[in-house]
Design a protein around this motif. Structure first.
Motif, PDB file in Angstrom:
ATOM      1  N   VAL A  41       0.816  -1.216   0.000  1.00 55.65           N
ATOM      2  CA  VAL A  41       0.000   0.000   0.000  1.00 55.65           C
ATOM      3  C   VAL A  41       0.854   1.274   0.000  1.00 55.65           C
ATOM      4  O   VAL A  41       0.340   2.379  -0.189  1.00 55.65           O
ATOM      5  CB  VAL A  41      -0.968  -0.019   1.209  1.00 55.65           C
ATOM      6  CG1 VAL A  41      -0.267   0.435   2.495  1.00 55.65           C
ATOM      7  CG2 VAL A  41      -2.199   0.841   0.943  1.00 55.65           C
ATOM      8  N   GLU A  90     -10.297 -10.491   0.531  1.00 55.10           N
ATOM      9  CA  GLU A  90     -10.403  -9.728  -0.719  1.00 55.10           C
ATOM     10  C   GLU A  90     -10.180  -8.235  -0.510  1.00 55.10           C
ATOM     11  O   GLU A  90     -10.305  -7.468  -1.457  1.00 55.10           O
ATOM     12  CB  GLU A  90     -11.798  -9.940  -1.339  1.00 55.10           C
ATOM     13  CG  GLU A  90     -11.911 -11.300  -2.018  1.00 55.10           C
ATOM     14  CD  GLU A  90     -13.367 -11.741  -2.137  1.00 55.10           C
ATOM     15  OE1 GLU A  90     -13.577 -12.943  -2.405  1.00 55.10           O
ATOM     16  OE2 GLU A  90     -14.273 -10.908  -1.963  1.00 55.10           O
ATOM     17  N   ASP A  91      -9.906  -7.834   0.722  1.00 59.36           N
ATOM     18  CA  ASP A  91      -9.714  -6.402   0.976  1.00 59.36           C
ATOM     19  C   ASP A  91      -8.288  -5.942   0.724  1.00 59.36           C
ATOM     20  O   ASP A  91      -7.960  -4.784   0.961  1.00 59.36           O
ATOM     21  CB  ASP A  91     -10.075  -6.070   2.432  1.00 59.36           C
ATOM     22  CG  ASP A  91     -11.580  -6.041   2.640  1.00 59.36           C
ATOM     23  OD1 ASP A  91     -12.009  -6.184   3.802  1.00 59.36           O
ATOM     24  OD2 ASP A  91     -12.307  -5.878   1.648  1.00 59.36           O
ATOM     25  N   GLY A  92      -7.424  -6.816   0.284  1.00 57.84           N
ATOM     26  CA  GLY A  92      -6.032  -6.425   0.132  1.00 57.84           C
ATOM     27  C   GLY A  92      -5.527  -6.652  -1.262  1.00 57.84           C
ATOM     28  O   GLY A  92      -6.309  -6.951  -2.159  1.00 57.84           O
ATOM     29  N   PRO A  93      -4.218  -6.573  -1.513  1.00 50.59           N
ATOM     30  CA  PRO A  93      -3.196  -6.317  -0.505  1.00 50.59           C
ATOM     31  C   PRO A  93      -2.916  -4.830  -0.256  1.00 50.59           C
ATOM     32  O   PRO A  93      -2.128  -4.511   0.629  1.00 50.59           O
ATOM     33  CB  PRO A  93      -1.959  -7.000  -1.099  1.00 50.59           C
ATOM     34  CG  PRO A  93      -2.146  -6.839  -2.578  1.00 50.59           C
ATOM     35  CD  PRO A  93      -3.636  -6.908  -2.836  1.00 50.59           C
ATOM     36  N   ASP A  94      -3.582  -3.953  -1.049  1.00 45.77           N
ATOM     37  CA  ASP A  94      -3.351  -2.525  -0.810  1.00 45.77           C
ATOM     38  C   ASP A  94      -4.293  -2.089   0.304  1.00 45.77           C
ATOM     39  O   ASP A  94      -5.176  -1.246   0.144  1.00 45.77           O
ATOM     40  CB  ASP A  94      -3.550  -1.708  -2.085  1.00 45.77           C
ATOM     41  CG  ASP A  94      -4.865  -2.015  -2.777  1.00 45.77           C
ATOM     42  OD1 ASP A  94      -5.437  -1.103  -3.407  1.00 45.77           O
ATOM     43  OD2 ASP A  94      -5.347  -3.161  -2.688  1.00 45.77           O
ATOM     44  N   TRP A  95      -4.076  -2.684   1.440  1.00 46.78           N
ATOM     45  CA  TRP A  95      -4.939  -2.582   2.601  1.00 46.78           C
ATOM     46  C   TRP A  95      -4.352  -1.586   3.566  1.00 46.78           C
ATOM     47  O   TRP A  95      -3.125  -1.487   3.698  1.00 46.78           O
ATOM     48  CB  TRP A  95      -5.030  -3.979   3.251  1.00 46.78           C
ATOM     49  CG  TRP A  95      -5.893  -4.095   4.448  1.00 46.78           C
ATOM     50  CD1 TRP A  95      -7.181  -4.529   4.492  1.00 46.78           C
ATOM     51  CD2 TRP A  95      -5.528  -3.798   5.804  1.00 46.78           C
ATOM     52  NE1 TRP A  95      -7.650  -4.531   5.786  1.00 46.78           N
ATOM     53  CE2 TRP A  95      -6.658  -4.077   6.612  1.00 46.78           C
ATOM     54  CE3 TRP A  95      -4.374  -3.316   6.431  1.00 46.78           C
ATOM     55  CZ2 TRP A  95      -6.665  -3.900   7.991  1.00 46.78           C
ATOM     56  CZ3 TRP A  95      -4.368  -3.136   7.800  1.00 46.78           C
ATOM     57  CH2 TRP A  95      -5.514  -3.430   8.569  1.00 46.78           C
TER      58      TRP A  95
END
Lengths: 214, 214
Positions: free
Chosen positions: B132, B199-204
């Motif tokens: 991120v 599914e919330d990543g990897p730019d979390w």
């Protein structure tokens, strides 16, 4: 949903009142003073009552919300929880409420699950201070502002945890299996440090997600 | 600020490139391949160079960014760090990168501080995925979107950590003394689970703060 609350402190009391205000049936239980349970039921409204832990344990979902030192006592009074769905917001703290007594290779949530063979156990709510619940609830028509993680080895318990979180107004974040509580419980102490030890609290909350959705 | 990077993996490499793009002098060090360090310096631009850990250790601030298994090796090559400011983004992981090897009553950050008597040590960056960083950096003119916690027993090291976090575009969140790493390191495994296992990543990323500021 009929929700039995085991524990009448800040967590159980505040959550039970809000569950009832959202329309769920709520049974408050487990206090040294019956008057405390009656006051909670009165504040919560028509869909709430006070009772014994065994009566609370007959609910569809049980919220376990006692101090760690009271765990065995409340569970002995609740009776068999085989087949029951239990959502625990407990944190395994010492008597000073400042240190975890379980960690690293185990978690409070997993210890609870081992004490309750046949129960479906999820961990939720512990990572956020109770002081923020009322604001989150007031904003629940615009969900997504505050996240709250939960974890479980059982799909039904996970769904129940997510539904209770949504009822309060949190965006539920599924963190995976119950063993993830080994990270969620230390995270709860980090959030307590930020909520109670800095100027950003105590109505402190967090949001998790893709960066461009924050 | 002159920043020495000990470790050329995802953390050290990505952060070093961004520090240099922000105008800081950066020295990359510690790789099995000299070409990797030279590539990083080239990508980072005019204010970056490659060197030995001892050369990197002469910087104003040292970013410690190696795998836990390489810690003693890189520190032996860096030489004395007495009086130096060290920001560690290390997480004490096992060889499978899936479990903490330190926890509960100690932390990787505190172990590092004990290995470096006389150094000023802060822990920062470990709680958020390196995937991120580029987006956070691109949004740095509008800070506040993503938080990142840090902790330290030394005010200078804490300030250095906060400045490095701000350089990348994070809102630094002071979590207190270095022992809070006992919560931040498990939190780092929770965030890794969410960034890499859902599914919330990897730019979390995450945001912390008063509920009405989220």
């Amino acid at each position: 949903m009929k929700i039995g609350i085991l524990g009448s402190g800040l967590m159980g009391g505040k959550l039970g009142v809000l569950f009832a205000q959202a329309g769920h049936e709520v049974i408050f239980s487990y206090s040294r003073r019956q008057s405390k349970l009656d006051d909670l039921a009165r504040r919560a409204g028509q869909t709430a009552a006070s009772g014994t832990p065994a009566e609370a344990a007959r609910a569809d979902v049980i919220l376990l919300a006692v101090h760690w030192s009271r765990l065995d006592d409340v569970l002995s009074q609740a009776g068999s929880l085989v087949g029951k769905t239990v959502v625990t917001c407990c944190v395994p703290l010492d008597e000073t409420d400042s240190k975890l007594v379980v960690g690293h290779t185990d978690s409070g949530a997993e210890q609870i699950a081992r004490k309750l063979p046949g129960a479906k156990v999820a961990a939720a709510f512990q990572s956020t201070p109770s002081e923020v619940f009322a604001e989150v609830f007031d904003a629940r028509q615009h969900p997504g502002k505050a996240s709250c993680v939960y974890c479980s080895d059982d799909a039904d318990a996970g769904r129940a945890a997510a539904e209770l979180l949504t009822t309060i107004g949190f965006s539920p974040v599924n963190a995976g299996p119950l063993a993830i509580a080994r990270y969620i419980e230390p995270f709860a102490l980090l959030t307590a440090q930020l909520a109670y030890g800095t100027e950003d609290g105590p109505d402190w909350a967090y949001r998790f997600g893709k960066f461009n959705t924050l």
